[in-house]
Design a protein around this motif. Structure first.
Motif, PDB file in Angstrom:
ATOM      1  N   SER A   1       0.843  -1.183   0.000  1.00 17.58           N
ATOM      2  CA  SER A   1       0.000   0.000   0.000  1.00 17.58           C
ATOM      3  C   SER A   1       0.882   1.237   0.000  1.00 17.58           C
ATOM      4  O   SER A   1       2.081   1.153   0.241  1.00 17.58           O
ATOM      5  CB  SER A   1      -0.912   0.026   1.227  1.00 17.58           C
ATOM      6  OG  SER A   1      -0.142   0.305   2.381  1.00 17.58           O
ATOM      7  N   CYS A   2       0.247   2.362  -0.245  1.00 19.23           N
ATOM      8  CA  CYS A   2       0.937   3.628  -0.038  1.00 19.23           C
ATOM      9  C   CYS A   2       0.972   3.908   1.464  1.00 19.23           C
ATOM     10  O   CYS A   2       0.406   3.160   2.262  1.00 19.23           O
ATOM     11  CB  CYS A   2       0.229   4.752  -0.793  1.00 19.23           C
ATOM     12  SG  CYS A   2      -1.428   5.101  -0.185  1.00 19.23           S
ATOM     13  N   HIS A   3       1.605   4.990   1.849  1.00 20.72           N
ATOM     14  CA  HIS A   3       1.791   5.263   3.277  1.00 20.72           C
ATOM     15  C   HIS A   3       0.467   5.455   4.002  1.00 20.72           C
ATOM     16  O   HIS A   3       0.262   4.959   5.109  1.00 20.72           O
ATOM     17  CB  HIS A   3       2.677   6.501   3.455  1.00 20.72           C
ATOM     18  CG  HIS A   3       3.078   6.713   4.870  1.00 20.72           C
ATOM     19  ND1 HIS A   3       2.462   7.640   5.685  1.00 20.72           N
ATOM     20  CD2 HIS A   3       4.011   6.106   5.622  1.00 20.72           C
ATOM     21  CE1 HIS A   3       3.013   7.580   6.887  1.00 20.72           C
ATOM     22  NE2 HIS A   3       3.962   6.670   6.873  1.00 20.72           N
ATOM     23  N   CYS A   4      -0.480   6.154   3.372  1.00 22.14           N
ATOM     24  CA  CYS A   4      -1.749   6.450   4.048  1.00 22.14           C
ATOM     25  C   CYS A   4      -2.781   5.343   3.838  1.00 22.14           C
ATOM     26  O   CYS A   4      -3.878   5.421   4.367  1.00 22.14           O
ATOM     27  CB  CYS A   4      -2.296   7.789   3.574  1.00 22.14           C
ATOM     28  SG  CYS A   4      -2.946   7.769   1.899  1.00 22.14           S
ATOM     29  N   LYS A   5      -2.439   4.348   3.058  1.00 26.48           N
ATOM     30  CA  LYS A   5      -3.253   3.152   2.818  1.00 26.48           C
ATOM     31  C   LYS A   5      -4.551   3.403   2.044  1.00 26.48           C
ATOM     32  O   LYS A   5      -5.448   2.561   2.056  1.00 26.48           O
ATOM     33  CB  LYS A   5      -3.550   2.407   4.128  1.00 26.48           C
ATOM     34  CG  LYS A   5      -2.273   1.947   4.814  1.00 26.48           C
ATOM     35  CD  LYS A   5      -2.547   0.919   5.884  1.00 26.48           C
ATOM     36  CE  LYS A   5      -1.293   0.231   6.368  1.00 26.48           C
ATOM     37  NZ  LYS A   5      -0.245   1.124   6.857  1.00 26.48           N
TER      38      LYS A   5
ATOM     39  N   PHE B   1       1.458   8.054  -8.247  1.00 30.30           N
ATOM     40  CA  PHE B   1       1.734   8.463  -6.878  1.00 30.30           C
ATOM     41  C   PHE B   1       0.405   8.674  -6.174  1.00 30.30           C
ATOM     42  O   PHE B   1      -0.573   9.097  -6.789  1.00 30.30           O
ATOM     43  CB  PHE B   1       2.511   9.783  -6.860  1.00 30.30           C
ATOM     44  CG  PHE B   1       3.762   9.718  -7.675  1.00 30.30           C
ATOM     45  CD1 PHE B   1       4.752   8.818  -7.351  1.00 30.30           C
ATOM     46  CD2 PHE B   1       3.924  10.539  -8.779  1.00 30.30           C
ATOM     47  CE1 PHE B   1       5.913   8.739  -8.112  1.00 30.30           C
ATOM     48  CE2 PHE B   1       5.074  10.469  -9.547  1.00 30.30           C
ATOM     49  CZ  PHE B   1       6.075   9.567  -9.206  1.00 30.30           C
ATOM     50  N   CYS B   2       0.383   8.415  -4.870  1.00 27.28           N
ATOM     51  CA  CYS B   2      -0.825   8.694  -4.105  1.00 27.28           C
ATOM     52  C   CYS B   2      -0.983  10.203  -3.977  1.00 27.28           C
ATOM     53  O   CYS B   2      -0.055  10.900  -3.581  1.00 27.28           O
ATOM     54  CB  CYS B   2      -0.741   8.031  -2.732  1.00 27.28           C
ATOM     55  SG  CYS B   2      -2.129   8.483  -1.684  1.00 27.28           S
ATOM     56  N   LYS B   3      -2.175  10.686  -4.300  1.00 30.95           N
ATOM     57  CA  LYS B   3      -2.445  12.134  -4.220  1.00 30.95           C
ATOM     58  C   LYS B   3      -2.418  12.614  -2.783  1.00 30.95           C
ATOM     59  O   LYS B   3      -2.173  13.772  -2.505  1.00 30.95           O
ATOM     60  CB  LYS B   3      -3.838  12.434  -4.795  1.00 30.95           C
ATOM     61  CG  LYS B   3      -3.870  12.477  -6.305  1.00 30.95           C
ATOM     62  CD  LYS B   3      -5.236  12.938  -6.785  1.00 30.95           C
ATOM     63  CE  LYS B   3      -5.941  11.793  -7.460  1.00 30.95           C
ATOM     64  NZ  LYS B   3      -7.224  12.165  -8.065  1.00 30.95           N
ATOM     65  N   ASN B   4      -2.711  11.731  -1.866  1.00 26.11           N
ATOM     66  CA  ASN B   4      -2.793  12.118  -0.459  1.00 26.11           C
ATOM     67  C   ASN B   4      -1.431  12.108   0.224  1.00 26.11           C
ATOM     68  O   ASN B   4      -1.042  13.082   0.851  1.00 26.11           O
ATOM     69  CB  ASN B   4      -3.765  11.179   0.253  1.00 26.11           C
ATOM     70  CG  ASN B   4      -4.071  11.639   1.664  1.00 26.11           C
ATOM     71  OD1 ASN B   4      -4.330  12.820   1.881  1.00 26.11           O
ATOM     72  ND2 ASN B   4      -4.036  10.727   2.605  1.00 26.11           N
ATOM     73  N   CYS B   5      -0.690  11.017   0.109  1.00 28.41           N
ATOM     74  CA  CYS B   5       0.555  10.897   0.879  1.00 28.41           C
ATOM     75  C   CYS B   5       1.801  10.969   0.000  1.00 28.41           C
ATOM     76  O   CYS B   5       2.907  11.103   0.515  1.00 28.41           O
ATOM     77  CB  CYS B   5       0.571   9.608   1.702  1.00 28.41           C
ATOM     78  SG  CYS B   5       0.704   8.120   0.715  1.00 28.41           S
ATOM     79  N   GLY B   6       1.644  10.851  -1.311  1.00 25.29           N
ATOM     80  CA  GLY B   6       2.790  11.005  -2.204  1.00 25.29           C
ATOM     81  C   GLY B   6       3.623   9.756  -2.412  1.00 25.29           C
ATOM     82  O   GLY B   6       4.626   9.797  -3.112  1.00 25.29           O
TER      83      GLY B   6
HETATM   84 ZN   LIG Z   1      -1.423   7.423   0.162  1.00 25.02          ZN
END
Ligand SMILES: [Zn+2]
Length: 120
Positions: free
Chosen positions: A11-15, A77-82
């Motif tokens: 997952s990305c950092h913020c999931k 890239f995740c728009k929220n956490c990058g």
């Molecule tokens: Zn994220």
């Protein structure tokens, strides 16, 4: 699935974005690309490849696409956490996945292969 296949979750950092990928051989036996191109070195990416039918992505609406160079690869890239999760080609047939985004993978055990993307 054959017995040697293994599914990895990431997952990305913020999931908000989750991915799973099923590999025919364990990730420790794959060649992981440690590329020195501007994007990979900026982002610290460690990339391995999987075909699109092996990859499932949840939360794609949170991704922001980014293309550079010849724009043949679409990075996300995740728009929220990058976080950088993966890139794929135009038809999503081939994914380049950031091994750092997977959970439960010991990065010290990976078989890193240097790739001179900066001169490619
Ligand atoms: Zn994220």
């Amino acid at each position: 699935m054959t017995s040697t296949e293994k599914t990895y979750e990431g997952s990305c950092h913020c999931k908000k974005v989750k991915l799973s990928v099923t590999l025919a051989t364990p990730i420790e036996e794959q060649n992981i690309i440690d590329c020195n191109c501007s994007l990979c070195s900026d982002r610290g990416l460690l990339i391995f490849f999987a075909t699109g039918d092996r990859v499932t992505v949840e939360g794609e609406e949170h991704l922001s696409p980014y293309s550079f160079n010849k724009k043949v690869i679409h990075y996300h890239f995740c728009k929220n956490c990058g976080s950088s999760l993966f890139g794929h080609d135009e038809g999503k047939t081939q994914y380049g996945i950031n091994a750092r985004s997977l959970h439960g993978v010991d990065l010290d055990k990976l078989n890193l292969v240097k790739y001179d993307g900066a001169s490619a």
